[in-house]
Each structure stands twice: as C-alpha cells, then as structure tokens.
Design a protein around this motif. Sequence first.
Motif, PDB file in Angstrom:
ATOM      1  N   ARG A  44      90.038 -28.634 -11.405  1.00  9.53           N
ATOM      2  CA  ARG A  44      90.431 -29.910 -12.019  1.00  9.53           C
ATOM      3  C   ARG A  44      89.322 -30.461 -12.919  1.00  9.53           C
ATOM      4  O   ARG A  44      89.583 -30.950 -14.018  1.00  9.53           O
ATOM      5  CB  ARG A  44      90.784 -30.925 -10.939  1.00  9.53           C
ATOM      6  CG  ARG A  44      91.267 -32.267 -11.480  1.00  9.53           C
ATOM      7  CD  ARG A  44      91.824 -33.140 -10.365  1.00  9.53           C
ATOM      8  NE  ARG A  44      92.347 -34.387 -10.893  1.00  9.53           N
ATOM      9  CZ  ARG A  44      91.637 -35.520 -10.977  1.00  9.53           C
ATOM     10  NH1 ARG A  44      90.386 -35.550 -10.542  1.00  9.53           N
ATOM     11  NH2 ARG A  44      92.183 -36.607 -11.480  1.00  9.53           N
ATOM     12  N   ASP A  77      82.201 -20.990  -6.427  1.00  4.39           N
ATOM     13  CA  ASP A  77      81.337 -21.750  -5.538  1.00  4.39           C
ATOM     14  C   ASP A  77      79.880 -21.449  -5.880  1.00  4.39           C
ATOM     15  O   ASP A  77      79.467 -20.285  -5.922  1.00  4.39           O
ATOM     16  CB  ASP A  77      81.632 -21.374  -4.084  1.00  4.39           C
ATOM     17  CG  ASP A  77      80.745 -22.107  -3.107  1.00  4.39           C
ATOM     18  OD1 ASP A  77      79.733 -21.520  -2.668  1.00  4.39           O
ATOM     19  OD2 ASP A  77      81.027 -23.281  -2.810  1.00  4.39           O
ATOM     20  N   GLN A  83      84.444 -20.605 -12.876  1.00  6.90           N
ATOM     21  CA  GLN A  83      84.937 -21.333 -11.708  1.00  6.90           C
ATOM     22  C   GLN A  83      84.590 -20.542 -10.457  1.00  6.90           C
ATOM     23  O   GLN A  83      85.179 -19.503 -10.174  1.00  6.90           O
ATOM     24  CB  GLN A  83      86.455 -21.553 -11.786  1.00  6.90           C
ATOM     25  CG  GLN A  83      86.960 -22.408 -10.623  1.00  6.90           C
ATOM     26  CD  GLN A  83      88.461 -22.472 -10.541  1.00  6.90           C
ATOM     27  OE1 GLN A  83      89.163 -21.953 -11.416  1.00  6.90           O
ATOM     28  NE2 GLN A  83      88.971 -23.109  -9.499  1.00  6.90           N
ATOM     29  N   GLU A 133      82.747 -34.757  -2.508  1.00  6.13           N
ATOM     30  CA  GLU A 133      83.327 -36.101  -2.432  1.00  6.13           C
ATOM     31  C   GLU A 133      82.460 -37.048  -1.608  1.00  6.13           C
ATOM     32  O   GLU A 133      82.398 -38.240  -1.875  1.00  6.13           O
ATOM     33  CB  GLU A 133      84.731 -36.022  -1.835  1.00  6.13           C
ATOM     34  CG  GLU A 133      85.744 -35.355  -2.759  1.00  6.13           C
ATOM     35  CD  GLU A 133      87.130 -35.339  -2.159  1.00  6.13           C
ATOM     36  OE1 GLU A 133      87.305 -35.923  -1.067  1.00  6.13           O
ATOM     37  OE2 GLU A 133      88.035 -34.757  -2.779  1.00  6.13           O
ATOM     38  N   GLU A 138      81.187 -24.119 -11.921  1.00  6.63           N
ATOM     39  CA  GLU A 138      81.868 -25.297 -11.364  1.00  6.63           C
ATOM     40  C   GLU A 138      82.947 -24.844 -10.381  1.00  6.63           C
ATOM     41  O   GLU A 138      83.749 -23.964 -10.688  1.00  6.63           O
ATOM     42  CB  GLU A 138      82.490 -26.120 -12.502  1.00  6.63           C
ATOM     43  CG  GLU A 138      83.399 -27.247 -12.067  1.00  6.63           C
ATOM     44  CD  GLU A 138      82.726 -28.251 -11.154  1.00  6.63           C
ATOM     45  OE1 GLU A 138      83.308 -28.582 -10.109  1.00  6.63           O
ATOM     46  OE2 GLU A 138      81.607 -28.694 -11.498  1.00  6.63           O
ATOM     47  N   TYR A 139      82.973 -25.459  -9.220  1.00 12.33           N
ATOM     48  CA  TYR A 139      83.929 -25.092  -8.172  1.00 12.33           C
ATOM     49  C   TYR A 139      85.333 -25.623  -8.449  1.00 12.33           C
ATOM     50  O   TYR A 139      86.330 -24.963  -8.181  1.00 12.33           O
ATOM     51  CB  TYR A 139      83.420 -25.620  -6.832  1.00 12.33           C
ATOM     52  CG  TYR A 139      84.329 -25.332  -5.672  1.00 12.33           C
ATOM     53  CD1 TYR A 139      84.379 -24.057  -5.098  1.00 12.33           C
ATOM     54  CD2 TYR A 139      85.140 -26.329  -5.135  1.00 12.33           C
ATOM     55  CE1 TYR A 139      85.204 -23.783  -4.033  1.00 12.33           C
ATOM     56  CE2 TYR A 139      85.975 -26.069  -4.064  1.00 12.33           C
ATOM     57  CZ  TYR A 139      86.000 -24.795  -3.518  1.00 12.33           C
ATOM     58  OH  TYR A 139      86.829 -24.529  -2.462  1.00 12.33           O
ATOM     59  N   SER A 140      85.416 -26.820  -9.005  1.00 14.87           N
ATOM     60  CA  SER A 140      86.692 -27.516  -9.133  1.00 14.87           C
ATOM     61  C   SER A 140      87.437 -27.148 -10.415  1.00 14.87           C
ATOM     62  O   SER A 140      86.954 -27.396 -11.522  1.00 14.87           O
ATOM     63  CB  SER A 140      86.471 -29.033  -9.094  1.00 14.87           C
ATOM     64  OG  SER A 140      87.651 -29.719  -9.433  1.00 14.87           O
TER      65      SER A 140
END
Length: 203
Positions: free
Chosen positions: A61, A83, A81, A104, A57-59
Amino acid sequence: MSLHSPHQPVLPHLSALLLCFYYRQRPQKVTELGLGGGSLQRFFRYHFPLCEIRSIEYSARVIRLFEQWFWPAGSPCQIVQQDAQQAIKDVAAQDLLFIDLFAEQGSPDFVFSQAFYQDCCNALNPDGLMVINLLSASWLQSEQLLEILSELQLQFRILAVPGYQNKVIFAARQALPVLDFDSQLQQVARQYQLDLNAVVFMR
C-alpha cells in the motif's frame, strides 16, 4: 512533499539524515530500508542522477501511494517489496545505508537486534556509512541500540531533532569526526538546502 520542488527535504528529520554528506560526499550505491513518502528517492534522483538507489519497503500500500502521488511520472525508480530484515541479507557494497523503519506501533522489534545490525554492517563497503532514523519509545531503547553498535565495534555520532522524538545516528567502521558547525557542515547545508536549526548535536 513540496509540489514546487519535489526533491527538497521538507520534514525536519530529513535535514538530520542528509547531513550524512558531511562524512560521505559522493555515494554511488545507496539502499534505503523503509520507503515512507519517498523523500530520499526524489532527493537522490535530483542531486545524484547516476547514483544507484534502491528502496526496500514491506507494505504494498505504501508503494502504491508513493507511485500514485509522490513520484514524478516517467522517472525511473527501483523499489523492492520485501521485509527489510530478510532483504538486507542480500545487500552488499553500499556506500550509504538508510534505516528508517516503522510499524504501526513504532519500530519493529528487529530494529533493536544485534543480528540485524550485523547484516547491515555486512551490506556496507569498508568505508560505508549507516544512517539510522530512530524513533524510540524510551531512553532505554536508545541505549540498547548504542550498546549494540559498540559491540559491533562501530563508531557513531548522534543528532536529535528539536520538538520530535527522532534520533539520527551515523555509524561506520571508520572513525567519524565530531559534527560541528564548521565551514564544511555549512557548505553541505547550503548545497542541499538543509535546515541546521532542525538539528542538535548530541555526541
């Protein structure tokens, strides 16, 4: 996520993704590109406790929210974490590879790149299966991806999710029989509590 049964798939597209067990029944090594709410982490930890499953997972958050709200306390979990476009180059010998990537504004550009899917192929066992959740903005993008899979000499099957834009694609080097409402499919659906009404077979 169901608070009563956290491992139970809730969103309709998950039933389509998890019909992968029609083709590959006992995975030992699984990688997921895109963590989301962690549905696959919870599912595999419940049904396949000995399976090695890793989420990329990149994010930061998204990972933080998952660990705070969507993961049972004290349970082991492997999340990287990074890319996905770069991380996939270091992945190998996977039985199942889930590709469930969104930015997004929709799917990142590399999701429609032949180089990315070549790296995904290299990450699989010879009989491994790629499971793609595609949320394409247009019919043209879907056809672009299918052309890429064909150029890589992959066999594929496509499912649609009624009422949603999602298309789920199974792709592999080996031949994939046509998905049909046969006894094997119904057994998979019963075993993992998948909603077959949430799936339409396309080709």
